[in-house]
Design an enzyme around this catalytic site. Structure first.
Site, PDB file in Angstrom:
ATOM      1  N   ASP A 492       0.824  -1.211   0.000  1.00  0.00           N
ATOM      2  CA  ASP A 492       0.000   0.000   0.000  1.00  0.00           C
ATOM      3  C   ASP A 492       0.858   1.261   0.000  1.00  0.00           C
ATOM      4  OD1 ASP A 492      -2.434   1.721   0.687  1.00  0.00           O
ATOM      5  OD2 ASP A 492      -1.145   2.047   2.438  1.00  0.00           O
ATOM      6  N   GLU A 547       1.503  -0.313  -5.143  1.00  0.00           N
ATOM      7  CA  GLU A 547       0.508   0.722  -5.445  1.00  0.00           C
ATOM      8  C   GLU A 547       1.244   2.042  -5.678  1.00  0.00           C
ATOM      9  OE1 GLU A 547      -3.560   2.654  -3.526  1.00  0.00           O
ATOM     10  OE2 GLU A 547      -1.770   2.384  -2.297  1.00  0.00           O
TER      11      GLU A 547
END
Length: 793
Positions: A492, A547
């Site tokens: 993330d 990401e």
């Protein structure tokens, strides 16, 4: 808008010689002809069929088991591609084909290919096939586990390479050689220091064997890095929370330690399941903290703070994995999910329910990987799991660590990869339960001052240049792979890590000066290279997805070649493009603009494409279905009442958007659970009123779970139009798995209007069209997408 795919990009779905990018528009109103061009320069005409819209998912996902030549329908335990090439492989014996024919009910030709035009399998039949597949896989699990043990013995992390190949892959990087070579030299220096002082990256990434609670035959040792603390003691139920009973000793590196011998009867000094904390005198005062390396923490009913739990069940109670981990498929199809909101009921769902109810659904839908969010413990449920407090502990809201292990094992039994949404980009600013001010100082695990605080996320930012922070994060990644058998990670917020500005209020234009300069956090880049090095060296089958919205060059190039080392980048620009277009009528959409966005990615760097993820499903945003159909979804989705033009248009475009995104957007595909059938509700976590300074009150939702669930039942309901959207997504996933069937978004099964004749034959023509030597014309009604198959007599 109408367009057709000839073979798309899929290896398994590609007809030989067809263009991978043949996307043509037909008449916008009543339909019309569209020409598709071929690349292959054969002198004979080809015949293609729109064919039957049925799909045979289990025959479409056949692989050969590593332990023998038994074909496992739907299984992927050996990692072989399930394309027509694998089915027609000369190594497949007639006995294997007999097993395939008996298990799927499909007719097999002499050449080993599945006969076309078979009876379609319904969703209900697939459930039985999933169970059959699981039984077959268990027969071979022991042999596969033996193979895994052999592979484990040969695992090692290779030494750093030259780091120069990135300049061959992308010559534009030559202009930033000074920066990149410096970065790589710093990475090599760090590897050298780790080798010198820690015995290598392998040993360094096993910090959980030294820190936290470590059980031995003689007792339990507890260690904690807290250099700012003046004194420390271990407290808990085992010593009646007496801060004077078990005082810890500090070494020169700020590591506190205590050894507790076994009881006289040989039992452990700390009972399994008992509460524990570390009591410290710090520069900020006396505080009791949950150990940083705690493996489980629980919030007692009616209480606000969490309690660290000493989790060490007796051997007979520990979960033992039964099934081997599948190898990564060539093309990932990821079902993004959240355990807590995975129930149709307004409640927090459990690992057990997800295992029993949701995993079979994911398999039936045709996905080959499940990405699970919010695994690391987070005290604030509405953070979607992104404000992590206890990095080594699975969230107790959903169940126990052993129940999570059983979930992952069941997924492996079904042939599904399990990816974890791991958060190493920031941490919760929670002082009571998390790492923030753990030893009473502002620094410790994080940067001090503004550099250590993310103002938009209200969270703390790690100091990736710290030795112990590197140990902590590398060990954390390894812990989830080693202890829980996760098959990889979706990292993330990597953009936030790579730049000191965290990507906030920065519009990345693609100018290389934006990537390499003073705004680049070299320490964070080195950490990302180290963690990818460690993962791919010790767990060669593991998958890493980053990401990143910035488009950092060499992001998905191996570390040895000078890259960051990720396997995939999330193609985040696609979702933004669809939002941009959904604000316009589709009559104004430009196909060239869409295709450019879908295909605009770096050479040799793989991407995971998605039309929408969980981000678009959150309250305050809109899903694609809601953008398209708005409030009509509440009143006109029943099949026994008239539709509306908005519903007809919305369903048609919903299917087309997904198919073209999956077809052109990348080497992998992702969907957030429920969006496959156009879930009608957004996600709104339970929350009470928020009282801000100055008397401002932000109203909550009375702590309701009504909008924090996934109503799978409406996707299954055969009396609602949602069912057709779900059936289309299912057909699309299985089509990607194994070519041999075709797909028509206008089929009645998918909520369409049956405007395409599936018995019609289309023949290729000689002569150049669109700079390609061969082409054919098709009937393409408005707002339809069709996949055509090469038909050979």
């Amino acid at each position: 808008m109408a367009f057709a795919f000839a073979g798309i990009r899929f290896t398994a779905a590609q007809a030989p010689g067809l263009s991978l990018r043949s996307v043509m528009r037909g008449d916008r109103k009543n339909g019309g002809n569209a020409s598709l061009a071929f690349l292959k320069k054969d002198s004979f005409p080809w015949k293609l069929l729109a064919g039957n819209s049925s799909y045979e998912p289990d025959s479409a996902s056949t692989t050969v088991a590593a332990s023998g030549k038994v074909l496992l329908p739907g299984g992927e335990s050996d990692g072989l591609s399930s394309s027509t090439d694998s089915i027609g492989n000369p190594e497949v014996s007639p006995d294997d084909l007999q097993v395939l024919q008996e298990s799927t009910g499909l007719s097999i030709k002499d050449d080993g290919k599945v006969e076309a035009g078979q009876t379609p399998m319904s969703s209900e039949v697939m459930d039985d096939e999933i169970m059959n597949e699981a039984a077959k896989q268990s027969v071979h699990s022991q042999a596969n586990q033996t193979i895994e043990k052999v592979e484990e013995k040969s695992r090692f992390i290779p030494p750093p390479g030259g780091g120069q190949r990135i300049y061959e892959v992308d010559p534009y990087l030559e202009g930033h050689r000074e920066h990149l070579d410096y970065r790589y030299s710093q990475y090599k220096n760090m590897r050298g220091l780790i080798d010198q002082y820690e015995g290598g990256l392998d040993a360094f990434s096993r910090g959980y064997e030294k820190f936290g609670f470590v059980r031995s035959a003689d007792g339990v040792t507890y260690r904690e890095w807290a250099p700012g603390a003046k004194s420390a003691a271990l407290i808990g139920d085992f010593n009646n929370w007496n801060p004077n009973a078990d005082v810890m000793n500090r070494n020169e590196f700020g590591v506190w330690e205590i050894f507790l011998p076994n009881n006289a009867d040989g039992s452990p000094p700390i009972p399994h399941g008992s509460r524990v904390k570390i009591h410290m005198d710090t520069p900020s005062g006396i505080k009791d903290s949950i150990p940083a390396w705690i493996k489980f923490s629980v919030q007692a009913p009616g209480e606000i703070p969490y309690n660290g739990i000493y989790y060490d069940p007796p051997e007979e109670e520990k979960y033992v994995f039964q099934h081997p981990q599948p190898k990564a498929p060539k093309s990932l199809r990821i079902y993004e999910s959240h355990v807590g909101m995975s129930s149709p009921e307004p409640k927090i769902n459990t690992y057990v329910s997800f295992r029993d109810d949701v995993l079979p659904r994911i398999k039936r839908l045709g996905y080959n990987a499940v990405q699970i969010m919010a695994i690391q413990e987070h005290s604030y449920y509405a953070s979607f799991g992104y404000h992590v407090t206890n990095f080594f502990a699975p969230s107790s809201r959903f169940g126990t660590p052993d129940e999570l292990k059983s979930l992952i094992d069941r997924a492996h039994e079904l042939g599904l990869l399990v990816l974890m949404d791991i958060v190493h980009s920031h941490a919760s600013n929670n002082v009571l339960d998390g790492l923030n001010q753990f030893d009473g100082t502002d620094t410790h695990y994080f940067h001090s001052g503004s550099r250590g605080y993310h103002w938009m996320w209200d969270s703390r930012l790690f100091n990736y240049g710290s030795w112990e922070v590197l140990r902590f994060l590398l060990s954390n990644a390894r812990w989830w792979l080693e202890e829980y058998k996760f098959d990889g990670f979706r990292f993330d917020g990597v953009t936030s890590m790579m730049y000191t500005h965290h990507g906030l209020q920065v519009a990345f234009t693609g100018n290389y000066n934006e990537y390499f300069g003073y705004a680049t956090d070299v320490d964070a880049m080195i950490y990302l290279m180290l963690v990818n090095d460690m993962i791919h060296g010790l767990y060669p089958k593991a998958v890493t997805i980053g990401e990143d919205v910035s488009g950092m060059p060499a992001f998905c190039i191996p570390v040895q070649d000078g890259g960051v080392g990720f396997d995939y980048r999330l193609h985040m620009a696609i979702a933004d493009k669809w939002i941009e277009l959904l604000k316009l009528n589709d009559e104004h959409w430009k196909m060239g603009d869409i295709v450019h966005t879908l295909t605009n990615r770096r050479w040799l760097e793989k991407c995971v494409a998605y039309a929408e993820s969980h981000d678009q499903a959150l309250v305050g945003d809109k899903t694609i279905a809601f953008w398209l159909m708005d409030k009509d979804m509440y009143d006109f989705m029943a099949l026994d009442r008239p539709s509306t033009p908005r519903i007809d248009r919305g369903i048609a475009l919903h299917k087309m958007i997904r198919l073209i995104t999956m077809g052109l957007g990348g080497e992998g595909y992702l969907n957030f659970m429920g969006n496959e059938f156009g879930h009608p509700e957004w996600i709104d976590f339970p929350r009470g009123d928020q009282h801000l300074a100055g008397g401002v009150v932000i109203p909550g939702n009375n702590n309701s779970f009504d909008k924090c669930r996934r109503m799978f039942d409406i996707g299954d309901a055969d009396y609602l139009r949602y069912r057709g959207m779900q059936e289309f997504d299912q057909a699309m996933q299985h089509l990607e798995e194994k070519y041999g069937v075709v797909l028509d978004s206008d089929d009645k099964l998918f909520g369409g209007f049956n405007r395409i004749d599936h018995t019609a034959e289309y023949f290729s023509n000689e002569g150049f069209y669109g700079n390609r030597p061969r082409s054919f014309s098709v009937y393409a009604p408005s707002r339809t997408a069709v996949v055509y198959a090469l038909f050979e007599d």
